[in-house]
Every structure is written in C-alpha cells, then in structure tokens.
Design a protein around this motif. Structure first.
Motif, PDB file in Angstrom:
ATOM      1  N   CYS A 161       0.867  -1.265   0.093  1.00 22.68           N
ATOM      2  CA  CYS A 161       0.233  -0.039   0.157  1.00 22.68           C
ATOM      3  C   CYS A 161       0.747   1.417   0.078  1.00 22.68           C
ATOM      4  CB  CYS A 161      -1.005   0.178   1.278  1.00 22.68           C
ATOM      5  SG  CYS A 161      -1.711   1.375   1.551  1.00 22.68           S
TER       6      CYS A 161
ATOM      7  N   CYS B 110       0.314   3.143   3.752  1.00 19.99           N
ATOM      8  CA  CYS B 110       0.808   2.522   5.147  1.00 19.99           C
ATOM      9  C   CYS B 110       1.885   1.421   4.969  1.00 19.99           C
ATOM     10  CB  CYS B 110      -0.387   2.053   5.852  1.00 19.99           C
ATOM     11  SG  CYS B 110      -1.245   0.376   5.140  1.00 19.99           S
TER      12      CYS B 110
ATOM     13  N   CYS C 188      -4.151  -0.486   0.200  1.00 20.43           N
ATOM     14  CA  CYS C 188      -4.956  -1.519   1.121  1.00 20.43           C
ATOM     15  C   CYS C 188      -6.566  -0.859   1.041  1.00 20.43           C
ATOM     16  CB  CYS C 188      -4.336  -1.796   2.377  1.00 20.43           C
ATOM     17  SG  CYS C 188      -4.434  -0.434   3.572  1.00 20.43           S
TER      18      CYS C 188
ATOM     19  N   CYS D 296      -6.996   1.963   3.884  1.00 23.44           N
ATOM     20  CA  CYS D 296      -6.532   3.339   3.578  1.00 23.44           C
ATOM     21  C   CYS D 296      -7.492   3.796   2.533  1.00 23.44           C
ATOM     22  CB  CYS D 296      -5.141   3.374   2.972  1.00 23.44           C
ATOM     23  SG  CYS D 296      -3.658   3.047   4.184  1.00 23.44           S
TER      24      CYS D 296
ATOM     25  N   ARG E 228      -3.214   2.661  13.624  1.00 17.97           N
ATOM     26  CA  ARG E 228      -3.107   1.527  12.816  1.00 17.97           C
ATOM     27  C   ARG E 228      -1.616   1.008  12.829  1.00 17.97           C
ATOM     28  NH1 ARG E 228      -4.719   3.524   7.314  1.00 17.97           N
ATOM     29  NH2 ARG E 228      -4.356   1.377   6.917  1.00 17.97           N
TER      30      ARG E 228
HETATM   31 ZN   LIG Z   1      -2.916   1.209   3.654  1.00 16.96          ZN
END
Ligand SMILES: [Zn+2]
Length: 271
Positions: free
Chosen positions: A80, A83, A115, A118, A192
């Motif tokens: 991703c 993140c 992802c 997100c 997260r």
């Molecule tokens: Zn992400």
C-alpha cells in the motif's frame, strides 16, 4: 446509457482525457494537485455514474489486467503506498477522488496501489494529500515511535505510540510536511501502526527473550540491528516496522527498558 454508446463517447473523449491526465501530472509535479478542476468536463455527455461504470470495466476487463497489475506493483512491490501494508492490497485508490474528479476515474496517473483500509479511510473530501508518484518524501524521516512497558498484573506489555515529525526549512518542504501530516492523520496511521506492531511483537517476543536470557542485552541489540537492516530493504523509514525496531533498539541500548522488565513481557501482547 448503453454499453456501445458509452464506449463511443469515451473514444471520442480519449484525447481530452489524456490532456487532462497531463494537467494532473503538471499540477502534481508542482505540488498543486488542488488546482485540478472539480466536476465533469465542459459539455460532458458522460455523468459520474458513467465514469464509475468505465472504472468497473477497467477493473474487471481482462484486457486491462496487465495495466492494473503494473499499477499495483508501481511502488514498493504491491505494498500500500500509504501504510506499506503488504497483504490485501488488491485495490486501486484514486488519488483525487472519482466523485469530485470523475474525468480522472480511469487515468492511470490517478490510480495507486492501496490497501482497502487506507482506500476507505481516505474518502472523497481530502485533496491536500501527497501524490505517491510525484512527491519524493521517503528520503525524509517523519514518523517516530515511542515504546513504553505497561505493567498489568505483574506482567509487562509493550505499548507503542507513533507520532508525526514535522520538517521543512523552505516553504516547499513545509507544504510537503503539511500534506504528509494530513495523510498521516486522515488515514489514522498512528493507531493503525500500533495495531500492525502487535503481531510483530507476538511473533518475536519469545525469540528475543531467549536471546536476552542466553546471551545478554548487547547480543539482543546486535540481533535486532541485523533484523532492522534486512527490514530496511523492504520498508521505508516511515513505515511502522523501521521506527518500531529503532525505538526498541534504543530503549534496550540506553537502559530505558531493563532486561529484567523485558523478560516479564507477556505474549500475546495488546495495544
Ligand atoms: Zn494502507
């Protein structure tokens, strides 16, 4: 609108859409993504719903599968872009949201590997974000991690706290820092990243404790430094993994976490 009609209109618009993608590129390079105009194109025969259908076709079509796979692998090999999570990255996020910028719905430069978390957290309202293809940001360090041992019923748990570190001596750098901070906050990366650390701790804690028990703190620190080096080839300095390892190494090295307390850490740990 009929499928054939949709295709015909799209084909006649292709040149304009490519031009619009060029505008997106120019604005992204100047770090002025918010200068891209909202809404439909003038005299647009396609409505938002038609553009969304075009995207669904793009997503499902076997013809465009290679383009999709290419985009998913553009940055950090299928991770991703926001993140750096590696599993479950089967979605393409619209950097500028398709509801406000329908004409960029199927523009490859507006699509990045993301992802699903997100992608859903970003929503349609935020435009003051970094563009992962154009903003060079991972040479700077803007994520830090603090580690604390919290004692519950005489067993210790590792608690991580992630923070955003502002940077920038020039106006341009300060703007980039602000955009990164918006991204960090809107995507709730602090919480997260702490969640992402839980399985890392649980998978490794017994191994780390055994090392500490058998060979002492320095040996564990050296081992963690080797692990960190290997991880730095896969993750950026601003992922959850690298700051976490750095903080753990520092805490053990400078005695903020004593070996006696470290051995009392219980697995599984929680946030
Ligand atoms: Zn992400």
């Amino acid at each position: 609108m009929k499928e054939s009609e949709l295709k015909k209109i799209y084909n006649t618009k292709e040149k304009i859409l490519i031009q619009k993608e060029q505008n997106l590129k120019d604005n992204a390079k100047k770090s002025e993504l918010n200068q891209c105009p909202h809404g439909l194109l003038p005299d647009d025969q396609l409505e938002i719903v038609d553009y969304k259908r075009l995207y669904e076709k793009f997503r499902r079509s076997k013809k465009t599968q290679s383009v999709r796979e290419y985009l998913l692998n553009q940055i950090s090999g299928n991770a991703c872009v926001y993140c750096e999570k590696r599993s479950g990255n089967d979605t393409l996020d619209h950097v500028l949201p398709k509801s406000n910028y329908p004409y960029l719905t199927v523009s490859p430069l507006n699509l990045v590997s993301s992802c699903s978390t997100c992608n859903s957290k970003k929503g349609a309202t935020i435009t003051n974000l970094v563009h992962p293809y154009f903003d060079e940001f991972n040479s700077r360090k803007f994520v830090s991690c603090e580690i604390e041992l919290v004692c519950l019923s005489s067993k210790y748990h590792i608690v991580t706290k992630f923070n955003f570190l502002s940077f920038g001596n020039t106006l341009e750098e300060q703007r980039l820092s602000q955009k990164l901070q918006t991204t960090f906050n809107e995507l709730e990366l602090a919480n997260r990243y702490s969640e992402y650390c839980v399985p890392i701790i649980n998978e490794n804690i017994l191994k780390w404790q055994t090392e500490l028990n058998l060979r002492g703190t320095q040996s564990l620190v050296d081992r963690l430094k080797d692990d960190l080096k290997a991880l730095q080839s896969q993750y950026s300095n601003n992922s959850c993994v690298v700051p976490f390892y750095e903080s753990l190494i520092n805490s053990l090295d400078n005695g903020n976490i004593s070996s006696a307390d470290f051995l009392k850490i219980k697995s599984p740990t929680y946030i």
